[in-house]
Scaffold this active site. Structure first.
Site, PDB file in Angstrom:
ATOM      1  CB  ALA A 296      53.423  62.250  20.277  1.00 35.53           C
ATOM      2  CG  ASP A 297      50.196  66.335  17.110  1.00 32.70           C
ATOM      3  OD1 ASP A 297      49.819  66.148  18.291  1.00 32.70           O
ATOM      4  OD2 ASP A 297      49.400  66.398  16.159  1.00 32.70           O
ATOM      5  CB  SER A 298      52.527  70.165  20.441  1.00 32.24           C
ATOM      6  OG  SER A 298      51.637  70.700  19.484  1.00 32.24           O
TER       7      SER A 298
END
Lengths: 247, 78
Positions: free
Chosen positions: B35-37
């Protein structure tokens, strides 16, 4: 009709550029919520939409009040659904030389022209992220690039909305949401009506196209940025000024 | 009716585009599930909707693994 089933929120839609943007998106089939600061203004927008056969209505919004923004978004959501086109157009001027500018003149303009964009964009992003499609268009001004004596407050906000667009564009690009700005030059509206003939003539001599712009000439560019025709443009500021400033 | 654990894992799999069997309890959203932010913000939004609650930002920041999400929901909603 390119905007069928799209819900567009346009702030400051009772007159000038905002009214033209709201009507133009509406004419293309969008359901438009146009905001005004007063109930009378909102009713006027509703009546105009009815007359022009545009879906949607006018609603009251004080863009400087977080509660008012929250209430508007809730009402829009319940009545129409989540907007995936947001046009941050509402803006004011309170011109003064910096040496004479009051705190009030400074902060009123910052709150209305810049902080409102933060509140509204944040409020609309959830729906856009879920839809995996969104368009945020901030109305900037040529003054944000060129500067203008007596408008340190206004010019700061108008340069600010372009920087805001560039940053948010980087944050949400992966979700197919584009964020752009349109920077009008001198457009024939109430805001430029107050200028003296002498000021206008000086201005006209600096505009290669030799005339003021019309609100519709801004609205058409906003329509382009709100459409799928501009799907690969994000973080950009489009200058629409008759050539008075070329970036 | 599926358990909270099952519902949380289903949402994590959907939001992050991973297979449900990859969603282990100890899995970190960022380090293990890619996941990214922005994904983590969206994940919290999806959990809020599934469990009809609002997760304050300062709490949301601490939910970094599948187990922490399950724990949060259990503690605040069960």
């Amino acid at each position: 009709m390119s905007f069928e089933n799209k819900i567009a929120l346009v702030t400051g839609a009772s007159r000038g550029i905002g009214a033209s943007i709201a009507d133009t998106l509406g004419a293309e089939g969008a359901t438009v919520i146009g905001t005004a600061t007063s109930a009378a203004g909102a009713e006027k927008i509703s009546a105009r939409f009815k007359e022009k056969n545009i879906a949607g209505e006018g609603m009251v919004l004080n863009v400087t009040d977080a509660d008012s923004v929250a209430q508007l978004l809730k009402d829009v959501q319940e009545k129409f659904g989540a907007p995936t086109i947001l046009v941050n157009n509402a803006g004011i001027t309170k011109d003064n030389l910096l040496m004479r500018m009051s705190d009030e003149e400074w902060f009123d303009v910052i709150n209305t022209n810049l902080s409102a964009i933060f509140r509204l964009s944040k409020g609309c992003l959830r729906g856009m992220m879920k839809a995996r499609w969104g368009r945020i268009i901030n109305i900037s001004s040529v003054v944000g690039q060129m500067g203008n004596a007596g408008q340190t407050n206004y010019a700061s906000t108008k340069a600010g909305v372009s920087g805001f667009a560039r940053s948010l564009a980087k944050e949400v690009g992966s979700r197919n949401i584009t964020v752009n700005a349109v920077a009008p030059g001198f457009i024939d509206t109430d805001m430029t009506e107050v200028l003296t003939d002498e000021q206008k003539n000086t201005m006209l001599s600096a505009i290669p196209l030799g005339r003021l712009g019309l609100p519709e000439e801004i609205a058409k560019v906003v329509k382009f940025l709100a459409s799928d025709d501009s799907s690969y443009i994000t973080g950009e500021t489009l200058h629409v000024n008759g050539g008075m400033y070329m970036s | 009716m599926s358990s909270i654990e099952e519902r949380v894992k289903k949402i994590v799999a959907e939001q992050l585009g991973v297979k449900e069997e990859e969603v282990k309890n100890e899995a970190s959203f960022v380090e293990d599930l890619g996941a990214d932010s922005l994904d983590t913000v969206e994940l919290v939004m999806a959990l809020e909707e599934e469990f009809e609650t609002e997760i304050p930002d300062e709490e949301a920041e601490k939910i970094t693994t599948v187990q922490l999400a399950i724990d949060y929901i259990n503690e605040n909603l069960a």
